[in-house]
Design a protein around this motif. Structure first.
Motif, PDB file in Angstrom:
ATOM      1  N   ASP A 234       0.803  -1.219   0.000  1.00  0.00           N
ATOM      2  CA  ASP A 234       0.000   0.000   0.000  1.00  0.00           C
ATOM      3  C   ASP A 234       0.843   1.280   0.000  1.00  0.00           C
ATOM      4  O   ASP A 234       0.314   2.355   0.254  1.00  0.00           O
ATOM      5  CB  ASP A 234      -0.985   0.009   1.190  1.00  0.00           C
TER       6      ASP A 234
ATOM      7  N   ARG B  22      -5.483  -8.018   4.435  1.00  0.00           N
ATOM      8  CA  ARG B  22      -5.301  -6.576   4.269  1.00  0.00           C
ATOM      9  C   ARG B  22      -5.696  -6.175   2.853  1.00  0.00           C
ATOM     10  O   ARG B  22      -4.963  -6.480   1.906  1.00  0.00           O
ATOM     11  CB  ARG B  22      -3.838  -6.208   4.499  1.00  0.00           C
TER      12      ARG B  22
ATOM     13  N   ARG C  22     -11.886  -6.754   9.393  1.00  0.00           N
ATOM     14  CA  ARG C  22     -11.531  -6.144   8.113  1.00  0.00           C
ATOM     15  C   ARG C  22     -11.644  -7.165   6.997  1.00  0.00           C
ATOM     16  O   ARG C  22     -11.783  -8.366   7.254  1.00  0.00           O
ATOM     17  CB  ARG C  22     -10.118  -5.545   8.185  1.00  0.00           C
TER      18      ARG C  22
ATOM     19  N   ALA D 175      -5.841  -3.856  -0.278  1.00  0.00           N
ATOM     20  CA  ALA D 175      -5.125  -2.691  -0.794  1.00  0.00           C
ATOM     21  C   ALA D 175      -6.099  -1.528  -0.874  1.00  0.00           C
ATOM     22  O   ALA D 175      -7.301  -1.732  -1.033  1.00  0.00           O
ATOM     23  CB  ALA D 175      -4.571  -3.001  -2.186  1.00  0.00           C
ATOM     24  N   SER D 176      -5.580  -0.316  -0.772  1.00  0.00           N
ATOM     25  CA  SER D 176      -6.440   0.848  -0.977  1.00  0.00           C
ATOM     26  C   SER D 176      -6.657   1.021  -2.483  1.00  0.00           C
ATOM     27  O   SER D 176      -5.864   0.554  -3.295  1.00  0.00           O
ATOM     28  CB  SER D 176      -5.792   2.100  -0.398  1.00  0.00           C
ATOM     29  N   LYS D 177      -7.747   1.711  -2.812  1.00  0.00           N
ATOM     30  CA  LYS D 177      -8.027   2.010  -4.227  1.00  0.00           C
ATOM     31  C   LYS D 177      -6.914   2.838  -4.832  1.00  0.00           C
ATOM     32  O   LYS D 177      -6.466   2.593  -5.954  1.00  0.00           O
ATOM     33  CB  LYS D 177      -9.345   2.793  -4.332  1.00  0.00           C
ATOM     34  N   GLU D 178      -6.447   3.825  -4.066  1.00  0.00           N
ATOM     35  CA  GLU D 178      -5.401   4.720  -4.557  1.00  0.00           C
ATOM     36  C   GLU D 178      -4.150   3.926  -4.922  1.00  0.00           C
ATOM     37  O   GLU D 178      -3.470   4.216  -5.905  1.00  0.00           O
ATOM     38  CB  GLU D 178      -5.028   5.766  -3.493  1.00  0.00           C
TER      39      GLU D 178
ATOM     40  N   TYR E 155     -11.836  -2.385  -7.771  1.00  0.00           N
ATOM     41  CA  TYR E 155     -10.834  -1.319  -7.703  1.00  0.00           C
ATOM     42  C   TYR E 155     -10.849  -0.420  -8.943  1.00  0.00           C
ATOM     43  O   TYR E 155     -10.061   0.513  -9.034  1.00  0.00           O
ATOM     44  CB  TYR E 155      -9.436  -1.926  -7.525  1.00  0.00           C
TER      45      TYR E 155
END
Ligand SMILES: *Cc1c(COP(=O)(O)O)cnc(C)c1O
Length: 398
Positions: free
Chosen positions: A163, A191, A326, A193-196, A233
């Protein structure tokens, strides 16, 4: 002689399953376990799914295996369905996740080789990743434990924090071939990943002509509520490794690629004796029949929300023991407080309450039920889990 006939590489527990019944496993002694581990995200249709059993039985009686020297109507059919339902234009079938990742790594290197850039061999990978246990796939993971005693590793991997888009960008040089990343880290502790991050990797790959390789061995095949996790995503990879759930329990993996991503994979560059044999294809077809049926993904999303909600409520009653929930869809992780280790607690749940879950890194308990669970299974799991937590704390205080 003290070594066991079964090479002792696993810390196997005393639970010895001999039969499966839907969402339950049955041990040698007849004890039933509610299986929210699914063979680590493999048995997505549970254990005795009629369609999967019939497909494998019928195909076994007809034709189990032929060489890849011959034409494969079975492989063509399954590959076409995967192509029709994903970013991919082409598919190579394997027997496992590690082999699917191996094929992906080879395709990424070959892409640059045939493009006249044979020096572009390095793949940027991410800390806490897991890509398998072959030499290439352990080399791809920055894990001292997995490397111990197996050096020299395969060169050509550079590690970066998960990330961390800026960190990944900083590692790009003239020898970079691409990125290899799990959209949702599994072994690393559920975990996402973030979209960014994933969108940023896609953009960097486009700017620098790099291959974006996704490892969806654990998070793919409907586990997160879409057929593949990347769909959530807003990006598409060049190459993707799938396995685990894709065979529903039959050993099957696949490396999916765009035409561009597979441009180097011409005749003679890769192969596998068993890969894509008719028996495996029959299992894969039966899994896709179920997963692509109308309403299946809706069910995964609905059950995912309910299970997450129930777990969240449960941890609210045990704030001393659990920290957070999560994950995505039915790929969930419960992070535990540092005072309570997930591994012994998972053992306790199994022995005491007959509940199966899986420990993961970062002190997380992974909850990976079959995708066919119902509300009753969720209720049984969470209420027994809550009782097990009470008993665990009571015995710890003794
Ligand atoms: C399990 C796993 C693999 C390896 O799959 P095998 O079938 O054990 O070789 C690779 N990548 C991820 C993300 C996995 O979870």
């Amino acid at each position: 002689m003290s070594i066991t006939p079964l090479m002792p590489v696993y810390p196997r527990c005393d639970t010895r399953p001999v039969e499966g019944d839907g969402v339950y496993l049955i041990g040698e002694s007849g004890k039933r376990y509610l299986d929210f581990a699914s063979g680590i995200a493999v048995n997505l249709l549970g254990h005795s799914h009629e369609g999967l059993i019939k497909a494998v039985q019928d195909q076994a009686a007809k034709l189990m295996h032929v060489s890849n020297l011959y034409g494969s109507p079975q492989g063509e059919s399954l590959a076409q369905r995967l192509v029709d339902n994903s970013f991919a234009d082409t598919v190579f079938f394997t027997n496992s996740g590690a082999e699917a990742v191996e094929c992906a790594i080879k395709a990424a290197r070959r892409y640059h080789h045939v493009a006249g850039n044979p020096h572009k061999t390095d793949i940027i990978t991410f800390n806490n990743a897991f890509h398998g246990r072959t030499m290439a796939t352990i080399s791809a993971a920055n894990s001292a434990k997995m490397h111990d005693g197996f050096t020299p590793l395969l060169p050509g991997f550079k590690y970066c924090d998960f990330d961390d888009l800026e960190g990944a960008k900083a590692l790009i040089d003239e020898n970079t071939a691409g990125f290899l990343v799990e959209p949702v880290q599994g072994e690393g502790g559920i975990r996402p990943a973030s979209k960014e991050f994933l969108q940023g990797l896609r953009q960097l790959a486009d700017e620098h002509d790099l291959m974006l390789v996704l490892d969806e061995v654990q998070c793919g095949m409907a586990r997160t509520g879409t057929l593949f996790a990347y769909e959530q995503y807003g990006i598409e990879p060049d190459i993707l490794a799938s396995a685990k759930g894709i065979g529903g329990g039959f050993p099957l993996g696949a490396c999916l690629a765009t035409e561009k991503g597979a441009q180097g994979m011409v005749i003679g560059t890769h192969g596998s004796t068993y890969g894509g044999n008719p028996l495996a294809m029959a299992a894969g077809e039966a899994v896709l029949d179920a997963v692509l049926a109308p309403g299946f993904l809706d069910h995964v999303n609905e059950m995912g929300e309910r299970l997450r909600g129930a777990l969240q409520q449960m941890i609210g009653n045990h704030p001393d023991m659990f920290e957070s929930v999560r994950g995505m869809g039915l790929m969930l992780g419960v992070k535990m407080k540092p005072e309570f280790e997930s591994r012994p607690f998972v053992n306790w749940m199994r022995e005491g309450a007959g509940l199966l879950a899986v420990a993961a890194a970062d002190n997380v308990m992974r909850v990976l039920p079959p995708l066919i669970i119902t509300e009753e299974h969720i209720h049984e799991f969470v209420s027994k889990l809550s009782a097990a937590a009470d008993e665990y704390k009571a015995q710890a205080n003794d």
